[in-house]
Design a protein around this motif. Sequence first.
Motif, short mmCIF file in Angstrom:
data_model
loop_
_atom_site.label_atom_id
_atom_site.label_comp_id
_atom_site.label_asym_id
_atom_site.label_seq_id
_atom_site.Cartn_x
_atom_site.Cartn_y
_atom_site.Cartn_z
N ASP A 50 -26.10 34.63 -8.74
CA ASP A 50 -25.96 33.28 -8.22
C ASP A 50 -26.77 33.20 -6.92
O ASP A 50 -26.71 34.12 -6.11
CB ASP A 50 -24.48 32.99 -7.94
CG ASP A 50 -24.12 31.54 -8.22
OD1 ASP A 50 -25.03 30.71 -8.32
OD2 ASP A 50 -22.92 31.25 -8.32
N ALA A 51 -27.48 32.10 -6.74
CA ALA A 51 -28.35 31.96 -5.58
C ALA A 51 -27.87 30.84 -4.66
O ALA A 51 -27.36 29.83 -5.13
CB ALA A 51 -29.78 31.66 -6.04
N ILE A 53 -29.56 28.33 -1.89
CA ILE A 53 -30.88 27.88 -1.48
C ILE A 53 -30.76 26.85 -0.37
O ILE A 53 -29.98 25.88 -0.48
CB ILE A 53 -31.64 27.31 -2.70
CG1 ILE A 53 -31.81 28.44 -3.73
CG2 ILE A 53 -32.98 26.72 -2.30
CD1 ILE A 53 -32.53 28.05 -4.96
N GLU A 54 -31.52 27.10 0.70
CA GLU A 54 -31.51 26.20 1.85
C GLU A 54 -31.88 24.78 1.41
O GLU A 54 -32.84 24.58 0.67
CB GLU A 54 -32.53 26.70 2.88
CG GLU A 54 -32.51 25.97 4.18
CD GLU A 54 -33.46 26.61 5.19
OE1 GLU A 54 -34.22 27.54 4.82
OE2 GLU A 54 -33.44 26.19 6.35
N VAL A 56 -30.18 23.00 -0.56
CA VAL A 56 -29.43 22.68 -1.78
C VAL A 56 -27.97 23.11 -1.60
O VAL A 56 -27.06 22.32 -1.77
CB VAL A 56 -30.03 23.40 -3.02
CG1 VAL A 56 -29.22 23.07 -4.27
CG2 VAL A 56 -31.49 23.00 -3.20
N HIS A 57 -27.80 24.38 -1.23
CA HIS A 57 -26.45 24.94 -1.12
C HIS A 57 -25.97 25.09 0.32
O HIS A 57 -24.79 25.31 0.54
CB HIS A 57 -26.38 26.30 -1.79
CG HIS A 57 -26.78 26.28 -3.22
ND1 HIS A 57 -28.06 26.53 -3.63
CD2 HIS A 57 -26.08 25.99 -4.34
CE1 HIS A 57 -28.13 26.44 -4.94
NE2 HIS A 57 -26.95 26.10 -5.40
N GLY A 133 -41.25 28.09 1.46
CA GLY A 133 -40.39 26.93 1.64
C GLY A 133 -39.03 27.33 2.18
O GLY A 133 -38.91 27.87 3.28
N PRO A 134 -37.98 27.10 1.39
CA PRO A 134 -36.63 27.33 1.89
C PRO A 134 -36.26 28.81 1.91
O PRO A 134 -36.88 29.63 1.24
CB PRO A 134 -35.77 26.61 0.83
CG PRO A 134 -36.57 26.70 -0.42
CD PRO A 134 -38.01 26.60 0.01
N VAL A 136 -34.04 31.58 0.57
CA VAL A 136 -33.36 31.79 -0.71
C VAL A 136 -32.57 33.10 -0.65
O VAL A 136 -33.13 34.13 -0.29
CB VAL A 136 -34.36 31.84 -1.89
CG1 VAL A 136 -33.63 32.11 -3.21
CG2 VAL A 136 -35.18 30.55 -1.97
N ASP A 138 -30.39 35.30 -3.08
CA ASP A 138 -29.99 35.48 -4.47
C ASP A 138 -29.25 36.81 -4.57
O ASP A 138 -29.78 37.84 -4.20
CB ASP A 138 -31.23 35.50 -5.37
CG ASP A 138 -30.94 35.00 -6.77
OD1 ASP A 138 -29.79 35.14 -7.22
OD2 ASP A 138 -31.86 34.47 -7.40
N HIS A 336 -27.09 20.10 -10.87
CA HIS A 336 -28.11 20.29 -9.84
C HIS A 336 -29.22 19.25 -9.89
O HIS A 336 -29.89 19.01 -8.91
CB HIS A 336 -28.71 21.69 -9.93
CG HIS A 336 -27.91 22.69 -9.17
ND1 HIS A 336 -27.08 23.60 -9.79
CD2 HIS A 336 -27.75 22.88 -7.84
CE1 HIS A 336 -26.48 24.33 -8.86
NE2 HIS A 336 -26.87 23.92 -7.69
N TRP A 337 -29.45 18.67 -11.09
CA TRP A 337 -30.48 17.63 -11.15
C TRP A 337 -29.87 16.36 -11.67
O TRP A 337 -29.09 16.38 -12.60
CB TRP A 337 -31.63 18.05 -12.07
CG TRP A 337 -32.26 19.31 -11.64
CD1 TRP A 337 -33.11 19.48 -10.59
CD2 TRP A 337 -32.08 20.59 -12.22
NE1 TRP A 337 -33.47 20.79 -10.49
CE2 TRP A 337 -32.85 21.49 -11.48
CE3 TRP A 337 -31.35 21.08 -13.30
CZ2 TRP A 337 -32.91 22.83 -11.76
CZ3 TRP A 337 -31.40 22.41 -13.58
CH2 TRP A 337 -32.17 23.27 -12.83
#
Lengths: 337, 337
Positions: A50-51, A53-54, A56-57, A133-134, A136, A138, A336-337
């Motif tokens: 499970d990740a 991500i800046e 997003v999470h 980018g962000p 991550v 994981d 998520h989308w």
Amino acid sequence: MTVSELGERALLARIRARLPKPPATVVVGVGDDAAVVSGPRNARTVLTTDALIEGVHFDRAFSTPADIGYKALAVNLSDLAAMGATPAWALLSLALPGGTAVEDVEALVDGLVGLASAQSVALIGGNLTSSPGPLVVDVTAVGTVHPRRVLLRNAGRPGDELYLSGTIGAGAAGLEMLKAGRPVGEQRINPAAETVAIGRYLRPEPRVKLGRALADARAARAAMDLSDGLADAVTQIAEASGCGVEIDAAALPIDEGARQWWNARNEDPIVRALAAGDDYELVVALPGRWRGRLRHARRKVADPPLTRIGVLTWTRHEYVVVREGRRERLPGGFEHW
Amino acid sequence: MTVSELGERALLARIRARLPKPPATVVVGVGDDAAVVSGPRNARTVLTTDALIEGVHFDRAFSTPADIGYKALAVNLSDLAAMGATPAWALLSLALPGGTAVEDVEALVDGLVGLASAQSVALIGGNLTSSPGPLVVDVTAVGTVHPRRVLLRNAGRPGDELYLSGTIGAGAAGLEMLKAGRPVGEQRINPAAETVAIGRYLRPEPRVKLGRALADARAARAAMDLSDGLADAVTQIAEASGCGVEIDAAALPIDEGARQWWNARNEDPIVRALAAGDDYELVVALPGRWRGRLRHARRKVADPPLTRIGVLTWTRHEYVVVREGRRERLPGGFEHW
């Protein structure tokens, strides 16, 4: 078509359709909280990834690096807990923007290792790379489980009672409190309740001991963790088990701070708590005659409390919440989308 | 200080310094190609994780989605091969920008599954999330190994001979060819050699059979894969083993296309090939008296060829390449920052 047009669950179904039949070593493959494989000498290994991500999470304005490291492991341990597994090892794959401060990376590792040590998990490896980018984070978490004590998502039966650990809503409400800023002035709820909710968002406690106790006592037939919300979790258990589900709204153990927070905003705490993500509780299904086993497991692990919240039903594809006598369709989970 | 100021290797050292002493179940922890843990019933599980990130490890102008999926698994299998392990399972963690085409995701999965099937690896799980930036493909690969046949990085001894599989330089030169565009006009080398080099960049072949054959025949004392270049790999084996290393420049099996490509650009093929990343060959160390075992392994796996390229020496911290009688310090490897 793009992935955001298709949606997360449909994309996962498309991917699953492309996978060949797994070999006999794969006891549980894609589609449960974690995978279970049979290694040499019939050992059972449980694996999940499970990740975080800046953007997003997490938002670095709210979460410290240590919080991020903690949570990246916690969400994975929650998946292992939902299989009844004992976590043992973790791998950490970091993608870091070049401008990341070294002490932030160290703090992130400390946050992860702090939880790992508390749960007797060893960080055994990983990967470092740059990110254009962000940030991550994981994590892959690996554990072991007794071959006959794996808790599956698809093992529920009509008539099984559903039990939920702890409370729901705190994670989502805690994030909203952080976004609203401090001090929140007129809308401020009880400060202690706010601190609890924010803490549950930043540092959710994976229910590892509970999952293992339920598995050891054979007190749960099916289990899942709540990462994408209670409505999503019970729907997925019901769907995978070929049942319907009926949730009793009055029984839902909604976090007190979350209830106050949503009430103060004229939002419906039941609707919000059902759909909210970021709760890492367990929901389990068991037949009524297993209540003795459940009591046995509870004698080993009394905290968090378990609440009976509903039942699996005979009506496939019917996923409802009963509220003051009215039957409403359960809301969807986080996509998520 | 930022991570780009500190550098990858120093950052890794900082992280390692923060980890508690691993428990007895951890046979090989952070710092080798992969981790080895001892599970129930003394089974040995080998685990590794490696990510490919858009803009860092691949450019979608050059790599198809299928190439990306293939390579994301290949680089992980290469790490398992370097431990003498038999790959068995993989987890795929995808962070996808919302605008990603669904068919690209399907092609990526197909590319990964194609290699997985060829290597008898099952994709058993993973994670899907959105990315606000680059496409991130993070794979964890898991295998098994016989307890007494693990190939470690730190097991070399002074006097051991170093053998390299296949050729070096093709990956880096292939990427340069892609970046130079087609047709490359005057600078174009032999088209067949170009195709080979580009193919080695896009779809490197992990040396799984060779690694296992070397481990089974106990023909290698230390081993490592070349992901960050030959100079880096032999330096790391020497450093971890407490030795020096001496590489014979004349013996280096440089890919023919890479040699032509760098010669046409007035670049030194030996210097470039030593430092080039993106070769997924194995380098192994063994004492001269084990050559019979090596021949035994070669009878099982004849391809790719192995070339003797140098020796481990008694002089710690001395990492040299000998070229027409001159001793030069080996170049450093690829660092992400």
